[in-house]
Write a protein that holds these residues in place. Structure first.
Motif, short mmCIF file in Angstrom:
data_model
loop_
_atom_site.label_atom_id
_atom_site.label_comp_id
_atom_site.label_asym_id
_atom_site.label_seq_id
_atom_site.Cartn_x
_atom_site.Cartn_y
_atom_site.Cartn_z
N ARG A 1 0.86 -1.19 0.00
CA ARG A 1 0.00 0.00 0.00
C ARG A 1 0.90 1.24 0.00
NH1 ARG A 1 -3.20 3.06 4.23
NH2 ARG A 1 -5.29 3.44 3.37
N VAL A 2 0.76 2.07 -1.02
CA VAL A 2 1.58 3.27 -1.12
C VAL A 2 0.68 4.48 -1.35
CG1 VAL A 2 3.56 1.99 -2.04
CG2 VAL A 2 1.94 3.05 -3.63
N LYS A 3 1.21 5.64 -1.01
CA LYS A 3 0.45 6.87 -1.21
C LYS A 3 0.33 7.19 -2.69
CE LYS A 3 2.08 8.68 3.20
NZ LYS A 3 3.08 9.55 3.85
N LEU A 4 -0.83 7.68 -3.06
CA LEU A 4 -1.08 8.14 -4.42
C LEU A 4 -1.55 9.58 -4.34
CD1 LEU A 4 -2.99 6.29 -7.25
CD2 LEU A 4 -3.43 8.70 -6.77
N PHE A 5 -0.89 10.45 -5.08
CA PHE A 5 -1.25 11.86 -5.09
C PHE A 5 -1.77 12.24 -6.46
CE2 PHE A 5 2.32 11.37 -2.11
CZ PHE A 5 1.71 11.79 -0.94
N TYR A 6 -2.98 12.80 -6.49
CA TYR A 6 -3.48 13.39 -7.73
C TYR A 6 -3.00 14.84 -7.76
CZ TYR A 6 -6.35 15.48 -11.30
OH TYR A 6 -6.75 16.16 -12.42
N ARG A 7 -2.23 15.17 -8.78
CA ARG A 7 -1.63 16.51 -8.90
C ARG A 7 -2.27 17.23 -10.09
NH1 ARG A 7 4.61 16.27 -8.74
NH2 ARG A 7 4.09 15.86 -6.57
N PRO A 8 -3.07 18.26 -9.84
CA PRO A 8 -3.73 18.97 -10.94
C PRO A 8 -2.73 19.49 -11.96
CG PRO A 8 -4.69 19.61 -8.84
CD PRO A 8 -3.48 18.77 -8.53
N GLN A 9 -3.21 19.64 -13.18
CA GLN A 9 -2.34 20.01 -14.28
C GLN A 9 -1.60 21.32 -14.02
OE1 GLN A 9 -4.40 19.99 -18.01
NE2 GLN A 9 -2.53 20.07 -19.23
N GLY A 10 -2.23 22.25 -13.36
CA GLY A 10 -1.59 23.54 -13.10
C GLY A 10 -0.50 23.49 -12.05
N LEU A 11 -0.31 22.33 -11.41
CA LEU A 11 0.69 22.21 -10.34
C LEU A 11 1.86 21.32 -10.76
CD1 LEU A 11 -1.63 21.79 -7.22
CD2 LEU A 11 -0.61 23.89 -8.15
N THR A 12 2.03 21.11 -12.06
CA THR A 12 3.16 20.30 -12.53
C THR A 12 4.47 20.88 -12.02
OG1 THR A 12 1.95 19.70 -14.53
CG2 THR A 12 4.34 19.43 -14.57
N ILE A 13 5.35 20.00 -11.52
CA ILE A 13 6.62 20.44 -10.94
C ILE A 13 7.73 20.34 -11.97
CG2 ILE A 13 8.39 19.89 -9.21
CD1 ILE A 13 6.20 19.02 -7.33
N ASP A 14 8.49 21.41 -12.11
CA ASP A 14 9.70 21.40 -12.92
C ASP A 14 10.83 20.89 -12.03
OD1 ASP A 14 11.94 21.79 -14.44
OD2 ASP A 14 11.63 23.94 -14.76
N HIS A 15 11.28 19.67 -12.27
CA HIS A 15 12.28 19.07 -11.38
C HIS A 15 13.68 19.64 -11.59
CE1 HIS A 15 9.58 16.26 -9.47
NE2 HIS A 15 9.07 15.97 -10.65
N ASN A 16 13.83 20.56 -12.55
CA ASN A 16 15.08 21.28 -12.70
C ASN A 16 15.09 22.57 -11.89
OD1 ASN A 16 16.29 19.44 -14.56
ND2 ASN A 16 14.97 20.27 -16.18
N ALA A 17 13.93 22.93 -11.37
CA ALA A 17 13.79 24.13 -10.54
C ALA A 17 13.95 23.76 -9.08
CB ALA A 17 12.43 24.77 -10.80
N PRO A 18 14.12 24.75 -8.20
CA PRO A 18 14.22 24.44 -6.76
C PRO A 18 13.00 23.66 -6.28
CG PRO A 18 14.87 26.71 -7.18
CD PRO A 18 14.32 26.18 -8.48
N ALA A 19 13.23 22.71 -5.39
CA ALA A 19 12.16 21.87 -4.87
C ALA A 19 11.15 22.71 -4.10
CB ALA A 19 12.73 20.78 -3.97
#
Length: 244
Positions: free
Chosen positions: A133-151
């Protein structure tokens, strides 16, 4: 990641003394699932690590209260046979009902994967269905993370509240803290992992005296990694920087 053990068949009491810890035969390729808004489906890879036994792989989703659901997210296929030493895939499909979810923050669910072994013909045998059992996060389209940017976790702050620190999460993302320490000690045994909901705050168990004026917190990122944040405190407010 958590595993549950379910007894499928009775076992005589005398045999209980010889049971050894079991590891899952059917394994998931990640420790958390991120489902992005606007995606048709998120593919999860699974594998049957047993060299000689076929298993059924059963997948489903629960809401944050542990209730099994089939909307707004659905696992396809919900059940499949996996031959020994084989790979397979499951897909998490967003349904139209995801449009009713908050679009300014993540929503929390749990993805479940259960392996079902074939029925044994041997008497006095116990079979275990191991469930991941693992956590699942629904991330709305407007909240996409740029993993090259600061966390985004760098926006976390700590504020002193009596003899404790309050962790403040101003971001629209869930943040799971799994470790705490200070500049000289990176592990405090008394620390209890916490999950900060978006735009929330929560008191940490270690005292200010234990964490000092340079607390170090460990969080879990999208890939299951465990980066550290070092906090610099000025007065009652502490701001974060990532530990390289």
């Amino acid at each position: 990641m958590k595993a549950k053990y379910l007894m499928l068949f009775p076992l005589v009491l005398t045999a209980l003394t010889v049971i050894k810890p079991a590891s899952a035969a059917v394994a998931l390729d990640r420790t958390r699932v991120i489902v992005g808004g606007g995606t048709v489906a998120t593919t999860l890879n699974i594998r049957n690590n047993s060299k000689d036994t076929p298993y059924l792989a059963q997948g489903w989703i629960e809401d944050e209260n542990g209730k099994k659901i089939q909307s707004p997210l659905l696992v396809v296929p919900p059940l499949q046979r996996m031959e020994p030493d084989s790979r397979g895939q499951l897909k998490v499909q967003p349904l139209p009902a995801v449009s009713a979810l908050p679009q300014d923050r993540e929503s929390l669910y749990y993805f479940n994967l259960r392996e079902v072994p074939p029925k044994s013909n041997k008497p006095n045998t116990m079979q275990l269905a191991l469930q991941t059992r693992v956590k699942l996060f629904y991330r709305p389209q407007g909240l996409t993370i740029d993993h090259n940017a600061p966390a985004p976790q760098l926006k976390l702050t700590l504020k002193k509240s009596g003899d404790r620190y309050m962790a403040v999460n101003p971001t629209p993302y869930y943040v799971t803290l799994v470790g705490a320490g200070n500049s000289s000690t990176h592990n405090i045994d008394e620390f209890e992992p916490v999950m900060l909901a978006p735009k929330s705050e929560q008191t940490l168990k270690p005292t200010v005296a234990q964490l000092g004026n340079a607390p170090v917190l460990t969080y879990i990122n999208d890939y299951g990694g465990r980066p550290k944040l070092k906090f610099n405190c000025q007065g009652s407010l502490c701001t974060a920087q990532e530990v390289k």
